[in-house]
Design an enzyme around this catalytic site. Sequence first.
Site, PDB file in Angstrom:
ATOM      1  N   GLU A  89     -24.218 -32.414 -19.080  1.00 55.45           N
ATOM      2  CA  GLU A  89     -24.600 -31.338 -19.991  1.00 55.45           C
ATOM      3  C   GLU A  89     -23.702 -30.117 -19.826  1.00 55.45           C
ATOM      4  OE1 GLU A  89     -26.594 -31.691 -22.448  1.00 55.45           O
ATOM      5  OE2 GLU A  89     -27.095 -33.719 -21.811  1.00 55.45           O
ATOM      6  N   ASP A 106     -19.032 -38.270 -19.992  1.00 46.16           N
ATOM      7  CA  ASP A 106     -19.581 -39.251 -19.049  1.00 46.16           C
ATOM      8  C   ASP A 106     -18.692 -39.360 -17.816  1.00 46.16           C
ATOM      9  OD1 ASP A 106     -21.906 -39.979 -20.311  1.00 46.16           O
ATOM     10  OD2 ASP A 106     -21.100 -41.783 -21.246  1.00 46.16           O
TER      11      ASP A 106
END
Length: 736
Positions: free
Chosen positions: A586, A642
């Site tokens: 995030e 990721d």
Amino acid sequence: QEGGDQSGEEPGTGGMSQAGGMRPPWNQEVTPEERLPSATEPSRQWSMVRRVLTAGLLFSLLLGFSVLLVYIFRSCGPGPCMTPVCWDLLARYLASGNTSVAPCTDFFNFACGQAKGTDYSFQALAEENKRRLRRILEAPGSWHLGSGEEKAFQFYSSCMDTDAIEAAGAAPLRQVIEELGGWRISGNWTSLDFNRTLRLLMSQYGYFPFFRAYLRPRPTPPYTPVIQIDQPEFDVPLKQEQEQKIYAQIVREYLTYLNQLGTLLGGEPNKVQEHAFLSISITSQLFQFLRPLEQRRAQGKLFQMVTIDQLQEMAPAIDWLSCLQATFTPMPLSPSQLLLVHDLEYLKNMSQLVEEQLSLHRDFLQSHMILGLVRTLSPALDGKFQEAHRSLIQKLGELTERPPMPARPRWMKCVEETGTFFEPTLATLFVREAFSPSTQSAAMELFTAIKNALVSRLRRIPWMDEKTRKEAQNRVTQLQVKMGAPEWALKPSLARQEYNDIQLGPSYLQSFLSCVRSLRARIVQSFLQSFPYHRWQVSPWGVNAYYSIPDHVVVFPAGLLQPPFFHPGYPRAVNFGAAGSIMAHELLHIFYQLLLPGGCPACDTRALQGALLCLKHHYETIPLPNGTFFNGSRTFLENAVDIGGLAIALQAYSKRLLWHRGETILPNLDLSPQQLFFRSYAQVMCREPGTQEPQDPYSPPTLRVHGPLSNTPAFARHFHCPHGALMNPSSRCQLW
């Protein structure tokens, strides 16, 4: 001499020759005197005994020291976590993993090979949170009598009272239809003003038959609230490019469903069929007016700002001011009020279609709106309506080759509805139950470690110029973090508000509609008030973290920071690998813009593009379970975060290992702390490989595991992967 010393010297002579005055031992003559015992021989024997004793003592000391070292290393090394939460986590890992698979060739199956259905980690956690809410709502005496809490518990109880709902049947719904003027299907119809009916549907029932309207912050500064007008949501899975045969079958199934609704409401079969056919015809025409999102984005018409007056001229069939004013009371509106419109062309065509139907088939248009309302209210109706809707969804799923949706238990639907209408109350109860101050403190400590690792890592990113690097570090340090629940959820006065405008009963449908009106009024009121802090976009028991660009806030709800992703009693490897990688993911959303073409003009564009191309190629060379390969052009941004999220979480965990002792591991799992870190990262991604949605911004779950892990040298090192294995490729990408 074969196999002997080639120097010419005999072994044992010390290299001394006869020329040195000493005879070789085999030529020395021994005199009789020499054969007598020497006076020094006893001392020689004692010396030998002393040497043996000394050697034994040294051996004993070395052995004892070795045992001591083993004890010390075992004491300082990772010990098994034997607490109940760790045993529960071990059971989860054993249930989802498949240890017969080699981790270096297929780590996804190693970690997730037995995960089926609801074993999808996020979905399983979301359902566990709902079970917790259910236990709270069904616990006797858990609420304060006469408070807003009591209404929440009463609403849940009425939702669960299926006997009362079945006994009421369609009568509460018929009453609603009468309030709307009735319809010709039942033979009792009053031709009311179209816009009056539309106004009632929007404001009193929360139903929007031709478009959607809702409040949201403006997409650009100053982010003040604005009414957004969107395309409607259709219950029919029609597509712009769909085979004619499939299209016709979908229409037939939907027509059958509308006929069932009309019949359940006491309509005459012939009239029901006629009105249902025209309703599906209107739906089909509205659908044809839609333009795909990609097309609107390409034309630069993703949204347009227009006034109510301007929209009235372009789409005159709708009385925009009166309909919107009724829906968003007490928000003051005027003809000059700005609206955010997402597809102006659709609204123009929709208005023209409505005008045509008003001039030709006013009664059919009324039936179309009521049938749509009945469809949306079916979850609050008796079993016959719900079964008709379930049957429609199942048949449409078969036609579109979508996996069947599992039947949800009644309690889950009731928990969701209670949570929607009474969120302040349930938020406080959930946080009190599931997110103690010690849990929040541990989660904040983890986030701080992740944030510090990101700041440190930004110093070494090769494609960033110095100015961008400093700005990036400032962005991270200035970031606000919201964790657990919104501020208002922790204030008892707000959590126990009276909900005075909610009238429960006499039927569940009437309670449901009263809650719909109350919720809409509260949403409008909250937008009208000055809000000093960020408006949460998820409930506290939700499992989705997010980054808000307008407020520069990252949000981690309490529902996400739960087992199996996080627990203060877990080994640190688990918390860093699971929750830590989510937090880092995030945080990297802050830098989305830099990765887009032209997003960082001062950066080393060649180095950045090279890293992104490397990343794209890296993902395209990893096979999917069926042997195919994935085109990651749509998911490359999420792939990038990721990979970065894993790298940052690993860096933070490695630093924690270096400076802190007392690390633990899961018992009987035979994984080192570093291996457990990677295993926990993969656990977050566990999901059935075939559940990918067409517009999913993420890669398939196997790639979300194999992509980042195979790009991490530490993974191959700790799992001893041979060079060239899937998880230890010959080259890797350096983006972050």
